[in-house]
Design an enzyme around this catalytic site. Structure first.
Site, mmCIF file in Angstrom:
data_model
loop_
_atom_site.group_PDB
_atom_site.id
_atom_site.type_symbol
_atom_site.label_atom_id
_atom_site.label_comp_id
_atom_site.label_asym_id
_atom_site.label_seq_id
_atom_site.Cartn_x
_atom_site.Cartn_y
_atom_site.Cartn_z
ATOM 1 N N THR A 12 0.893 -1.149 0.169
ATOM 2 C CA THR A 12 -0.016 -0.063 0.023
ATOM 3 C C THR A 12 0.819 1.314 -0.120
ATOM 4 O O THR A 12 0.393 2.166 -0.485
ATOM 5 C CB THR A 12 -1.129 0.047 1.096
ATOM 6 O OG1 THR A 12 -1.701 -1.068 1.213
ATOM 7 C CG2 THR A 12 -1.747 1.189 1.195
ATOM 8 N N SER A 51 1.453 -7.303 -0.923
ATOM 9 C CA SER A 51 2.164 -8.384 -0.207
ATOM 10 C C SER A 51 1.216 -9.765 -0.192
ATOM 11 O O SER A 51 1.916 -11.057 0.159
ATOM 12 C CB SER A 51 2.405 -8.164 1.190
ATOM 13 O OG SER A 51 1.325 -7.990 1.970
ATOM 14 N N THR A 84 1.082 -4.737 4.424
ATOM 15 C CA THR A 84 0.676 -5.104 5.747
ATOM 16 C C THR A 84 0.215 -6.338 5.898
ATOM 17 O O THR A 84 0.249 -7.118 6.918
ATOM 18 C CB THR A 84 -0.320 -4.051 6.232
ATOM 19 O OG1 THR A 84 -1.459 -3.795 5.700
ATOM 20 C CG2 THR A 84 0.584 -2.645 6.379
ATOM 21 N N ASP A 85 -0.424 -6.681 4.602
ATOM 22 C CA ASP A 85 -1.102 -8.194 4.463
ATOM 23 C C ASP A 85 -0.404 -9.282 5.176
ATOM 24 O O ASP A 85 -0.808 -10.155 6.054
ATOM 25 C CB ASP A 85 -1.567 -8.763 3.324
ATOM 26 C CG ASP A 85 -2.807 -7.785 3.102
ATOM 27 O OD1 ASP A 85 -3.320 -6.864 3.721
ATOM 28 O OD2 ASP A 85 -3.633 -8.227 1.931
#
Length: 326
Positions: A12, A51, A84-85
């Site tokens: 992101t 990710s 962040t995933d």
């Protein structure tokens, strides 16, 4: 002035919105262009995807790039921009194999680079400051996000959209008005070997338990060739009828089973019989301690690709439990 190697992988923080949704677009040089200049830096693009699209191969290549960067005498620390995933998974794998005292810090964003309230620039500035801090030498791999710096081990993404989405790991430091305050130094186990190419194809499945679920998926994973299985049990590490027998069959067939919990916080503590954690461990499951299912999966993928024995997996799980000095 410290010199920081900034490695970009996408996510992101590098994404821009479009008619088909947000996609990763910006490169490392673009991300770093807004830095204050308090520290020197060099940039390196490793990949440029969100990710959730990363593969084990990509994580292995990131680990190799970090090894090479910290071996450079002109580099004082490393920052990795990442989605962040799956940040908690990459960070933990890197921490498992990180030998250098130089800090490695992962960061990212919850809002895209073209958002009017983009959080990426501040997160990156703070991550660079953390990586440049001599007081964070020896702390391993860290996640710096929204003013807090957490140890990689035990950290999980706990909220999908909150500005500060991570928790669970040891709070190592925090920023107040741009000033870094150290609060704890993690005690870390000895580094494991860097993953080899066998890591790319490691199959470790996560099986979630719930009310009334059967062990059929666990049995299928084993029969279809899984190298290991992570059982995300209920509560402090429990499962329903038939799971103990399925665990026993898996372990006897050479497939390690790691018992974690689906609960976001707290360790696995085998307590209950009648198919609970006591029976699962008696059947051969390895308690995952404080690790969440996704991080236990990364550890199992690394160890089974080395390969490692059941006892070696147990030893790796019971060392470095997130205790701190400070």
């Amino acid at each position: 002035m410290a010199h920081i190697r900034i490695m970009a992988t996408g996510g992101t923080i590098a994404s821009r919105s479009g008619k088909d949704g947000a996609t990763s677009a910006e490169r490392a040089e673009e991300l770093a262009a807004g830095l204050s200049g308090r520290h020197g830096y060099s940039v390196q693009d490793l990949t440029n995807v969100n990710s959730f699209l990363l593969r084990l191969t990509d994580v292995r290549l990131i680990a190799e790039a970090v090894r090479d960067a910290v071996a450079d005498e002109g580099v004082d620390g490393v920052v990795i921009t990442h989605g962040t995933d799956t940040m908690e998974e990459t960070a933990f794998l890197l921490d498992l194999v990180h030998e250098s005292p130089k800090p490695v810090v992962l960061t990212g964003a919850q809002r895209t680079a073209d958002s009017p309230m983009a959080d990426g620039p501040v997160n990156l500035e703070e991550a660079v400051a953390a990586a440049a801090s001599s007081r964070l030498r020896g702390t391993g791999v860290l996640i710096s996000f929204a003013g807090q710096v957490l140890a990689a081990r035990g950290t999980r993404k706990l909220h999908t959209i909150a500005a500060s989405p991570f928790g669970g790991g040891v709070p190592v430091a925090h920023f107040t008005a741009g000033v870094l305050h150290i609060t704890a130094v993690p005690l870390r186990p000895a580094a494991l070997p860097l993953p080899g190419e066998d890591f790319d194809n490691a199959r470790v499945e996560i099986i979630y338990c719930g009310l009334g679920t059967t062990p059929d998926l666990l049995t299928h994973a084993v029969r279809s060739g899984a190298n290991a299985v992570v059982l995300a049990g209920t509560g402090i590490g429990n499962a329903g009828e038939g799971f103990a027998e399925a665990v026993q069959d898996a372990v006897r067939g050479g497939c390690p089973v790691i018992l974690c919990t689906r609960v976001p916080s707290g360790p696995v503590i085998p307590t209950y019989g009648a198919g609970g954690g006591v029976d699962l461990v008696r059947a051969g499951a390895i308690p995952g301690g404080d690790l969440g299912p996704s991080q236990a999966r990364m550890l199992a993928a690394l160890l089974t690709s080395l390969p490692a024995t059941q006892d070696e997996i147990l030893q790796a799980l019971t060392s470095g439990t997130g205790r701190t000095n400070g």
